[in-house]
Enzyme design. Sequence first.
Site, PDB file in Angstrom:
ATOM      1  N   SER A 144       6.643  -0.634  10.406  1.00 30.32           N
ATOM      2  CA  SER A 144       5.277  -0.501   9.929  1.00 30.32           C
ATOM      3  C   SER A 144       5.060   0.921   9.455  1.00 30.32           C
ATOM      4  CB  SER A 144       4.284  -0.838  11.048  1.00 30.32           C
ATOM      5  OG  SER A 144       2.962  -0.482  10.680  1.00 30.32           O
ATOM      6  N   HIS A 171       9.257  -3.503   3.629  1.00 31.57           N
ATOM      7  CA  HIS A 171       8.823  -3.715   2.247  1.00 31.57           C
ATOM      8  C   HIS A 171      10.023  -4.024   1.348  1.00 31.57           C
ATOM      9  CE1 HIS A 171       5.554  -0.872   3.692  1.00 31.57           C
ATOM     10  NE2 HIS A 171       4.847  -1.890   3.253  1.00 31.57           N
ATOM     11  N   MET A 174       0.833  -1.202   0.000  1.00 35.28           N
ATOM     12  CA  MET A 174       0.000   0.000   0.000  1.00 35.28           C
ATOM     13  C   MET A 174       0.870   1.255   0.000  1.00 35.28           C
ATOM     14  SD  MET A 174      -3.511  -0.755   2.077  1.00 35.28           S
ATOM     15  CE  MET A 174      -2.861  -0.571   3.727  1.00 35.28           C
ATOM     16  N   ASP A 234      11.888  -0.313   5.203  1.00 33.92           N
ATOM     17  CA  ASP A 234      12.828  -1.386   4.904  1.00 33.92           C
ATOM     18  C   ASP A 234      12.192  -2.764   4.996  1.00 33.92           C
ATOM     19  OD1 ASP A 234      15.607  -1.723   4.066  1.00 33.92           O
ATOM     20  OD2 ASP A 234      15.835  -2.905   5.896  1.00 33.92           O
TER      21      ASP A 234
END
Length: 283
Positions: free
Chosen positions: A187, A37, A30, A35
């Site tokens: 997150s 991702h 999204m 880091d």
Amino acid sequence: MLKIADIIKLREQRRSWQLDGKVIGFVPTMGNLHDGHLQLVREAKKSCDIVVVSIFVNPMQFGPNEDLDAYPRTMEEDCAKLEALGVDCLFTPDSEAIYARGLEQQTFVEVPGISYMICGASRPGHFRGVATIVCKLFNMVQPNHAFFGEKDFQQLQVIKAMVQDLSMNLTIHGVATVRESDGLAMSSRNGYLNEKERSIAPKLYSALLTLSEQIISGRRDFRQLVKEHTLFLNNAGFKTDYIEIRCAETLMHPSHEDTELVILAAGFLGKTRLIDNLPVSLD
């Protein structure tokens, strides 16, 4: 890096890769990339010829009064990070392309049982939204492999069940949680925390570590353990949503024979809801 927003163009490019015999890896996101991702991308590049990343903030998985409008959009920065890692294609569909008939008319995918417990009980409909968008993206990208973070452990199990139940021809890979130096799981929602909340946030992981050590040392009074660690988090400044000790494979309450467990926890700091988990092996 190719940047594609149109589904037809994506399918044309996918056909070209397929004719060339390329193995395609897919990382759905999204956006607002951190880091965690990027580690998914790195893992995809190890085993795939082509890596596709999608960015789409999915309205179907947000409930009433959740942070859809406030969810951070950082497309320019995200593109730079993905290009630096050598991503082959960034897919950025809009809501009209994904939900052409609108959310109210959208056919949905729902994985029964596992979607209704734990986070699913706290966020009704959330995993329906996750399963639906992931299924749609799989149909669009048609990857050979897809990569998801283990931080969202229940989401990973939902997606694995969906892929198996719907006989999808791809392999799902879970990638270990990436953490800050103080243990906080990375997150996008960490950016919502103020300075005081950010200093408290690592205690969520600390509670999981302590709880894991107690289970490994032999304690099996799980209800009492949950009460103790809920009190610890609440005293630290959290409003604890849940702490659960479950069978890692099924997410059901563990039996005496289960040796692979997972501790899952969620709690609020202010308006920010944080989740984390920790596997526990008793073998």
